[in-house]
Design an enzyme around this catalytic site. Structure first.
Site, PDB file in Angstrom:
ATOM      1  N   CYS A 198       0.896  -1.221   0.111  1.00  0.00           N
ATOM      2  CA  CYS A 198       0.071  -0.034  -0.058  1.00  0.00           C
ATOM      3  C   CYS A 198       0.872   1.232   0.011  1.00  0.00           C
ATOM      4  O   CYS A 198       1.456   1.670  -1.001  1.00  0.00           O
ATOM      5  CB  CYS A 198      -1.048  -0.143   1.278  1.00  0.00           C
ATOM      6  SG  CYS A 198      -2.223   1.014   0.770  1.00  0.00           S
ATOM      7  N   HIS A 253      -3.703  -5.152   0.710  1.00  0.00           N
ATOM      8  CA  HIS A 253      -2.985  -5.580   1.827  1.00  0.00           C
ATOM      9  C   HIS A 253      -2.707  -7.181   1.661  1.00  0.00           C
ATOM     10  O   HIS A 253      -3.858  -7.753   2.434  1.00  0.00           O
ATOM     11  CB  HIS A 253      -3.664  -5.204   2.710  1.00  0.00           C
ATOM     12  CG  HIS A 253      -3.460  -3.559   3.234  1.00  0.00           C
ATOM     13  ND1 HIS A 253      -2.486  -3.030   3.980  1.00  0.00           N
ATOM     14  CD2 HIS A 253      -3.929  -2.653   2.933  1.00  0.00           C
ATOM     15  CE1 HIS A 253      -2.556  -1.755   4.043  1.00  0.00           C
ATOM     16  NE2 HIS A 253      -3.416  -1.448   3.088  1.00  0.00           N
ATOM     17  N   GLU A 258      -1.519  -9.176   3.365  1.00  0.00           N
ATOM     18  CA  GLU A 258      -1.287  -9.771   5.049  1.00  0.00           C
ATOM     19  C   GLU A 258      -2.261 -10.155   5.618  1.00  0.00           C
ATOM     20  O   GLU A 258      -2.341 -11.089   6.406  1.00  0.00           O
ATOM     21  CB  GLU A 258      -0.385  -8.541   5.782  1.00  0.00           C
ATOM     22  CG  GLU A 258      -1.243  -7.450   6.167  1.00  0.00           C
ATOM     23  CD  GLU A 258      -1.014  -6.344   5.292  1.00  0.00           C
ATOM     24  OE1 GLU A 258      -1.036  -6.541   4.030  1.00  0.00           O
ATOM     25  OE2 GLU A 258      -1.323  -5.306   5.688  1.00  0.00           O
TER      26      GLU A 258
END
Ligand code: GLN
Length: 540
Positions: free
Chosen positions: A381, A507, A509
Site C-alpha cells: 500500500c 494488503h 497480509e
C-alpha cells in the site's frame, strides 16, 4: 439452530481473549463444526478506522470492506473463516443505529433507554452473524468485567441466554492467576472477585480459562472450581505459548476443552483432528535457517500496529522451515542516520501501509537501498507508493515526484487521489475498502507466485498510481504487473532486473494463514533467505 459461546475477560486486560476465542474456534472446527466469530468493542468510535495505531493497533479489513478490530485477524488466521462487517460491533455503532431509529420515529413515542433498547440492539447484533452455515457463534466481549462501558453487554448476554435457552449458550471467562514470587504461590482471589462481579450481573461462567505462568495443580483447580462454581474439568490453564501462538489450540486440546464445550452445548461434531496445526508448530520448532527482515514504518516500537504483517511473515517463514527475525525500523531513524546504518545486513526489506508525511523520506531511502543493493523488497500500500515515488525520482529523474497526499501541488504527482475520493467529505469508512479483483500480467513475478491469472485482495487507501506516468515507468523497467479488470487501476508494480522487488496497492497480509501462507509473503521470504539466510546451529 446455532449455539452461542461468549468470551469475557476479568482481572486485567491484554489476557489474549482474542487468541483464546480463536483457539476455541480451531478446536470446534477440527471436530467438523462450522463456526463464526464476533467481537464487541465497548468504545464509542463507530469503528476503529479513524483511530491512531497507538490507541488501537492495526485496523483489520474484511472482504466486505469493514474497518475492524485486529482480533478479527486472529479469528481468520486461526479458523480460516471469512469475517464480515457484522463480526465487529462497537458501542458507537450500536448507539448510531439506535439514534437513527429514534430520528426516524421507529420507537413510536417511547423513551429510548439502555435497558431494553441498547441491550436488544446488542442481542440483534449477535444474531446478525447467524446463517444456515453456522453451528456455533463465538462472541468476544472487549474490555474487562467491572468496566462501566461493558455493563450493557453483560446485561444483554444475560438476557440472551434467557431468550435462547440455557443449553444453547455457554459463558467462558478468561482470567489471570498471578504468581507471587515471594510467596511462591499462584493466587486465585482476583479470579474469585472477577467471577463474583459476573455473578452480580446474573452470569455464572461455565468455563474458566486461566492465564498463568505456572502450571495449576489439582488443589488450585479444585479451589477455583468450588469458589467460582464451575466444574473441575472446566478449569483450563493457558500458559504463554513457548514457540508460537498457534500452540494455544494444542494446549487447550490437551486439556480436552472442546469436549467440555460440546458436552455443555449438546453439540455432536466428529473426532478432533489437529494434524495441520501440529505440522505447522513442528515447522516453527524445527526451523533450520533464519533470515532478518526489516519492517520500515512509523510505529517501530508498536508491535500491534503491523500485527497481520508480522503474522504473515511468520507463516511464510514456516513454509520454508525457517525463522523470520522481524526487526522494526523507524523510518525517521533512517532519515537521521542513513539507510546503510539502519538497514545493513538485512535479508529483506518491507515497507508496510501508512499515512501522512512523517518518516516518508526515510521510507523512500529504504526503497533506494533495497533497489540498488538488490535486497528483496516488498511494498504494501503506502510501501507501493514509496516504491513508485523512489523510481520516479531516481530512475526517471523526476526529482520532485511525490504523492499528493503529502505535497498537493507537486509538479510530478506520480501518486494522486483516486477520482471517486475527490468528493469524499467524511473520514470514517470512506476509503477504497475491501476485496477487489486484480488481473496479473503473464510471466510476471506475481503471476508465477499466485499461480493464477486473477486474484482478489483487500484494499484500504485513497491514493493511487497516476496513469499519466504508465509509459515512462514501463519503459524504464518498472512493470505494472497487476491491474484492475477494467485496466484503470495499477494494483501491482515490480522490477525486472532485481532478485525480488514487488509492491502492491492492496494488503495481502490480511489473507495469510499459518496453514495457508500467502504466496507473495512466501516468495518474498524465499528470496530473502537466498539473499541473507543463515543456518541455525542446533545444540545437540
Ligand atoms: N496513505 C495511503 C492512501 O491513503 C496509503 C494507505 C495505506 O497504506 N493503507 O492511499
Amino acid at each position: 439452530m446455532a449455539k452461542y459461546i461468549f468470551v469475557t475477560g476479568g482481572v486485567v486486560s491484554s489476557l489474549g481473549k482474542g487468541i483464546t476465542a480463536a483457539s476455541i474456534g480451531v478446536l470446534l472446527k477440527s471436530r467438523g463444526l462450522r463456526v463464526i466469530h464476533q467481537k464487541f468493542d465497548p468504545y464509542l468510535n463507530v469503528d476503529p478506522g479513524t483511530m491512531n495505531p497507538y490507541q488501537h493497533g492495526e485496523v483489520y479489513v474484511t472482504d466486505d470492506g469493514a474497518e475492524s478490530d485486529l482480533d478479527l485477524g486472529h479469528y481468520e488466521r486461526f479458523t480460516g473463516v471469512t469475517t464480515n462487517r457484522n463480526c465487529n460491533y462497537t458501542s458507537g455503532r450500536i448507539y448510531d443505529a439506535i439514534i437513527k431509529k429514534e430520528r426516524r420515529g421507529d420507537y413510536l413515542g417511547g423513551t429510548v433507554q439502555v435497558v431494553p433498547h441498547v441491550t436488544s440492539e446488542i442481542c440483534d447484533s449477535i444474531r446478525s452473524v447467524v446463517t444456515n452455515d453456522v453451528d456455533v457463534v463465538i462472541s468476544e466481549i472487549g474490555g474487562t468485567v467491572g468496566d462501566i462501558e461493558s455493563l450493557p453487554y453483560l446485561e444483554a448476554l444475560r438476557q440472551f441466554r434467557q431468550q435462547e435457552g440455557r443449553n444453547n449458550v455457554l459463558f467462558i471467562h478468561v482470567t489471570l492467576i498471578p504468581y507471587l514470587h515471594r510467596a511462591g504461590e499462584v493466587k486465585t482471589k482476583p479470579t474469585q472477585h472477577s467471577v463474583g462481579r459476573l455473578r452480580e450481573i446474573g452470569i455464572i461462567p461455565d468455563i474458566l480459562i486461566c492465564r498463568t505462568e505456572k502450571h495449576l495443580d489439582k488443589d488450585v483447580r479444585k479451589k477455583l472450581s468450588l469458589f467460582c462454581n464451575v466444574d473441575e474439568e472446566a478449569v483450563v490453564e493457558c500458559m504463554d505459548a513457548e514457540n508460537t501462538i498457534y500452540e494455544v489450540p494444542l494446549q487447550f486440546a490437551e486439556q480436552d476443552l472442546d469436549t467440555v464445550i460440546v458436552d455443555n452445548l449438546g453439540l455432536r461434531g466428529g473426532r478432533r483432528n489437529l494434524r495441520p496445526w501440529r505440522e505447522y508448530c513442528d515447522k516453527v520448532i524445527n526451523a533450520d535457517q533464519v533470515v532478518e527482515i526489516g519492517v520500515v514504518g512509523k510505529y517501530s516500537e508498536l508491535l500491534d500496529a503491523y500485527k497481520s504483517i508480522h503474522e504473515a511473515l511468520n507463516h511464510a517463514g514456516a513454509a520454508h522451515t525457517a525463522k523470520v527475525k522481524i526487526t522494526s525500523i523507524s523510518a525517521e531513524d533512517i532519515e537521521k542516520n542513513g539507510a546503510e546504518h539502519e538497514l545493513k545486513g538485512l535479508g529483506g526489506i518491507l515497507v508496510p501501509g501508512g499515512f501522512g508525511a512523517r518518516g516518508v523520506e526515510g521510507k523512500i531511502k529504504a526503497v533506494t537501498y533495497a533497489r540498488e543493493k538488490k535486497i528483496p523488497y516488498f511494498g504494501i500500500c503506502y510501501g507501493m507508493h514509496m516504491a513508485v515515488i523512489e523510481f520516479a525520482r531516481n530512475v526517471l529523474k523526476l526529482k520532485d515526484a511525490d504523492t499528493t497526499e503529502n505535497i498537493q501541488d507537486t509538479k510530478n504527482p506520480v501518486i494522486h487521489l483516486m477520482e471517486e475520493q475527490k468528493r469524499v467529505m467524511n473520514l470514517g469508512g470512506t476509503m477504497r475498502l475491501g476485496a477487489f479483483p486484480c488481473e496479473l500480467k503473464k510471466n510476471s513475478i506475481v503471476r508465477k507466485s499466485y499461480g493464477k491469472d486473477s486474484i482478489s485482495e483487500r484494499h484500504r487507501h485513497r491514493f493511487e498510481f497516476n496513469n499519466d506516468y504508465r509509459e515512462q515507468f514501463e519503459k524504464a523497467g518498472m512493470s505494472l504487473s497487476g491491474l484492475s479488470p477494467n485496466g484503470l487501476l495499477v494494483e501491482i508494480v515490480e522490477l525486472e532486473d532485481h532478485p525480488w522487488f514487488v509492491a502492491v496497492q492492496f494488503h495481502p497480509e490480511f489473507k495469510s494463514r499459518p496453514i495457508d501462507p500467502h504466496p507473495l509473503f512466501r516468495d518474498f521470504i524465499g528470496a530473502s533467505l537466498k539473499c541473507g539466510g543463515r543456518k541455525i546451529e542446533k545444540n545437540v
